[in-house]
Design a protein around this motif. Structure first.
Motif, PDB file in Angstrom:
ATOM      1  N   ASN A  45       9.873 -31.921   8.074  1.00 14.61           N
ATOM      2  CA  ASN A  45       9.757 -31.802   6.627  1.00 14.61           C
ATOM      3  C   ASN A  45       8.679 -30.780   6.276  1.00 14.61           C
ATOM      4  OD1 ASN A  45      11.704 -33.750   6.099  1.00 14.61           O
ATOM      5  ND2 ASN A  45      10.209 -35.400   6.138  1.00 14.61           N
ATOM      6  N   VAL A  46       8.858 -30.101   5.149  1.00 18.52           N
ATOM      7  CA  VAL A  46       7.874 -29.122   4.686  1.00 18.52           C
ATOM      8  C   VAL A  46       6.575 -29.830   4.320  1.00 18.52           C
ATOM      9  CG1 VAL A  46       7.362 -27.466   2.849  1.00 18.52           C
ATOM     10  CG2 VAL A  46       9.605 -27.456   3.937  1.00 18.52           C
ATOM     11  N   CYS A  47       6.673 -30.964   3.629  1.00 23.19           N
ATOM     12  CA  CYS A  47       5.491 -31.729   3.227  1.00 23.19           C
ATOM     13  C   CYS A  47       5.621 -33.175   3.680  1.00 23.19           C
ATOM     14  CB  CYS A  47       5.330 -31.699   1.705  1.00 23.19           C
ATOM     15  SG  CYS A  47       4.907 -30.067   1.059  1.00 23.19           S
ATOM     16  N   SER A  48       4.507 -33.859   3.707  1.00 19.22           N
ATOM     17  CA  SER A  48       4.488 -35.278   4.067  1.00 19.22           C
ATOM     18  C   SER A  48       4.982 -36.128   2.898  1.00 19.22           C
ATOM     19  CB  SER A  48       3.065 -35.707   4.422  1.00 19.22           C
ATOM     20  OG  SER A  48       2.602 -34.987   5.531  1.00 19.22           O
ATOM     21  N   SER A  49       5.219 -37.373   3.167  1.00 14.12           N
ATOM     22  CA  SER A  49       5.612 -38.308   2.124  1.00 14.12           C
ATOM     23  C   SER A  49       4.502 -38.384   1.083  1.00 14.12           C
ATOM     24  CB  SER A  49       5.848 -39.680   2.751  1.00 14.12           C
ATOM     25  OG  SER A  49       6.183 -40.614   1.767  1.00 14.12           O
ATOM     26  N   GLY A  50       4.861 -38.397  -0.187  1.00 13.64           N
ATOM     27  CA  GLY A  50       3.868 -38.457  -1.255  1.00 13.64           C
ATOM     28  C   GLY A  50       3.342 -37.096  -1.660  1.00 13.64           C
ATOM     29  N   GLU A  51       3.968 -36.027  -1.148  1.00 11.52           N
ATOM     30  CA  GLU A  51       3.565 -34.659  -1.487  1.00 11.52           C
ATOM     31  C   GLU A  51       4.801 -33.834  -1.852  1.00 11.52           C
ATOM     32  OE1 GLU A  51      -0.263 -33.894   1.394  1.00 11.52           O
ATOM     33  OE2 GLU A  51       1.707 -33.345   2.154  1.00 11.52           O
ATOM     34  N   TYR A  52       4.556 -32.717  -2.552  1.00 12.85           N
ATOM     35  CA  TYR A  52       5.627 -31.778  -2.843  1.00 12.85           C
ATOM     36  C   TYR A  52       5.118 -30.361  -2.552  1.00 12.85           C
ATOM     37  CZ  TYR A  52       3.247 -30.867  -7.316  1.00 12.85           C
ATOM     38  OH  TYR A  52       2.321 -30.533  -8.273  1.00 12.85           O
ATOM     39  N   PRO A  53       6.038 -29.438  -2.205  1.00 13.86           N
ATOM     40  CA  PRO A  53       5.608 -28.076  -1.880  1.00 13.86           C
ATOM     41  C   PRO A  53       5.398 -27.228  -3.134  1.00 13.86           C
ATOM     42  CG  PRO A  53       7.964 -28.297  -1.529  1.00 13.86           C
ATOM     43  CD  PRO A  53       7.448 -29.653  -1.923  1.00 13.86           C
ATOM     44  N   VAL A  54       4.427 -26.342  -3.067  1.00 15.56           N
ATOM     45  CA  VAL A  54       4.176 -25.363  -4.126  1.00 15.56           C
ATOM     46  C   VAL A  54       4.091 -23.980  -3.505  1.00 15.56           C
ATOM     47  CG1 VAL A  54       3.027 -26.957  -5.713  1.00 15.56           C
ATOM     48  CG2 VAL A  54       1.684 -25.772  -3.995  1.00 15.56           C
ATOM     49  N   LEU A  55       4.405 -22.965  -4.305  1.00 13.95           N
ATOM     50  CA  LEU A  55       4.452 -21.580  -3.854  1.00 13.95           C
ATOM     51  C   LEU A  55       3.249 -20.817  -4.394  1.00 13.95           C
ATOM     52  CD1 LEU A  55       6.187 -19.287  -2.529  1.00 13.95           C
ATOM     53  CD2 LEU A  55       7.255 -19.003  -4.764  1.00 13.95           C
ATOM     54  N   ALA A  56       2.643 -19.990  -3.563  1.00 15.38           N
ATOM     55  CA  ALA A  56       1.542 -19.140  -4.010  1.00 15.38           C
ATOM     56  C   ALA A  56       2.127 -18.006  -4.847  1.00 15.38           C
ATOM     57  CB  ALA A  56       0.782 -18.585  -2.817  1.00 15.38           C
ATOM     58  N   VAL A  57       1.627 -17.842  -6.052  1.00 16.11           N
ATOM     59  CA  VAL A  57       2.121 -16.813  -6.957  1.00 16.11           C
ATOM     60  C   VAL A  57       1.746 -15.440  -6.409  1.00 16.11           C
ATOM     61  CG1 VAL A  57       1.963 -15.868  -9.295  1.00 16.11           C
ATOM     62  CG2 VAL A  57       1.954 -18.343  -8.940  1.00 16.11           C
ATOM     63  N   GLY A  58       2.740 -14.556  -6.301  1.00 12.37           N
ATOM     64  CA  GLY A  58       2.501 -13.190  -5.845  1.00 12.37           C
ATOM     65  C   GLY A  58       2.507 -13.016  -4.335  1.00 12.37           C
ATOM     66  N   SER A  59       2.748 -14.094  -3.571  1.00 14.88           N
ATOM     67  CA  SER A  59       2.817 -13.963  -2.122  1.00 14.88           C
ATOM     68  C   SER A  59       3.798 -15.003  -1.575  1.00 14.88           C
ATOM     69  CB  SER A  59       1.445 -14.146  -1.473  1.00 14.88           C
ATOM     70  OG  SER A  59       1.078 -15.503  -1.462  1.00 14.88           O
ATOM     71  N   THR A  60       3.978 -14.985  -0.276  1.00 18.04           N
ATOM     72  CA  THR A  60       4.899 -15.944   0.343  1.00 18.04           C
ATOM     73  C   THR A  60       4.193 -17.198   0.833  1.00 18.04           C
ATOM     74  OG1 THR A  60       4.667 -14.858   2.483  1.00 18.04           O
ATOM     75  CG2 THR A  60       6.494 -14.137   1.082  1.00 18.04           C
ATOM     76  N   GLY A  61       2.930 -17.338   0.516  1.00 16.99           N
ATOM     77  CA  GLY A  61       2.195 -18.522   0.942  1.00 16.99           C
ATOM     78  C   GLY A  61       2.680 -19.769   0.225  1.00 16.99           C
ATOM     79  N   SER A  62       2.416 -20.905   0.833  1.00 21.82           N
ATOM     80  CA  SER A  62       2.792 -22.171   0.207  1.00 21.82           C
ATOM     81  C   SER A  62       1.778 -23.237   0.596  1.00 21.82           C
ATOM     82  CB  SER A  62       4.202 -22.587   0.630  1.00 21.82           C
ATOM     83  OG  SER A  62       4.242 -22.834   2.022  1.00 21.82           O
ATOM     84  N   ALA A  63       1.871 -24.370  -0.066  1.00 21.49           N
ATOM     85  CA  ALA A  63       0.980 -25.488   0.215  1.00 21.49           C
ATOM     86  C   ALA A  63       1.691 -26.769  -0.203  1.00 21.49           C
ATOM     87  CB  ALA A  63      -0.334 -25.330  -0.544  1.00 21.49           C
ATOM     88  N   CYS A  64       1.073 -27.883   0.103  1.00 21.28           N
ATOM     89  CA  CYS A  64       1.599 -29.178  -0.313  1.00 21.28           C
ATOM     90  C   CYS A  64       0.565 -29.834  -1.220  1.00 21.28           C
ATOM     91  CB  CYS A  64       1.870 -30.059   0.901  1.00 21.28           C
ATOM     92  SG  CYS A  64       3.213 -29.446   1.936  1.00 21.28           S
TER      93      CYS A  64
END
Length: 110
Positions: A45-64
């Motif tokens: 999974n991209v993120c753990s349970s209880g989290e959702y993915p977000v995208l870094a604006v202006g780049s391909t980075g992401s986080a949960c």
């Protein structure tokens, strides 16, 4: 007087079958090892349970981010219907070459 011998082994002759059972088990283990558990695929999974993915604006980075929080500055939620769920899925691959600009429009990565 002859004393009867007490034998814990059943009189049915199961002892000679032990080598056959061992051979069958060894064959099963060897077959499993040689196939490498074919057909079983691990998906992360991209993120753990209880989290959702977000995208870094202006780049391909992401986080949960925790489900209870909003994205921090510089991050945005993925557009609805285009959220990656598993590593390597359709949207995970898509967002490696695309991003969101400051206006929230999808653009190609420069």
């Amino acid at each position: 007087m002859i004393t009867p011998r007490i034998d814990s082994r059943a009189a049915s002759g199961l002892w000679p079958q032990k080598p056959r059972i061992a051979a069958v088990l060894a064959s099963a283990v060897a077959a499993l090892a040689l196939t490498g558990c074919a057909g079983w695929e691990y998906r992360e999974n991209v993120c753990s349970s209880g989290e959702y993915p977000v995208l870094a604006v202006g780049s391909t980075g992401s986080a949960c981010v925790s489900d209870k929080e909003e994205p921090s500055a510089g991050y945005a939620r993925y557009p609805e219907g285009k959220v990656p769920q598993e590593v390597g899925d359709k949207w995970d691959v898509y967002w490696q070459t695309h991003t969101l600009d400051e206006d929230g429009k999808t653009v190609d990565v420069p």
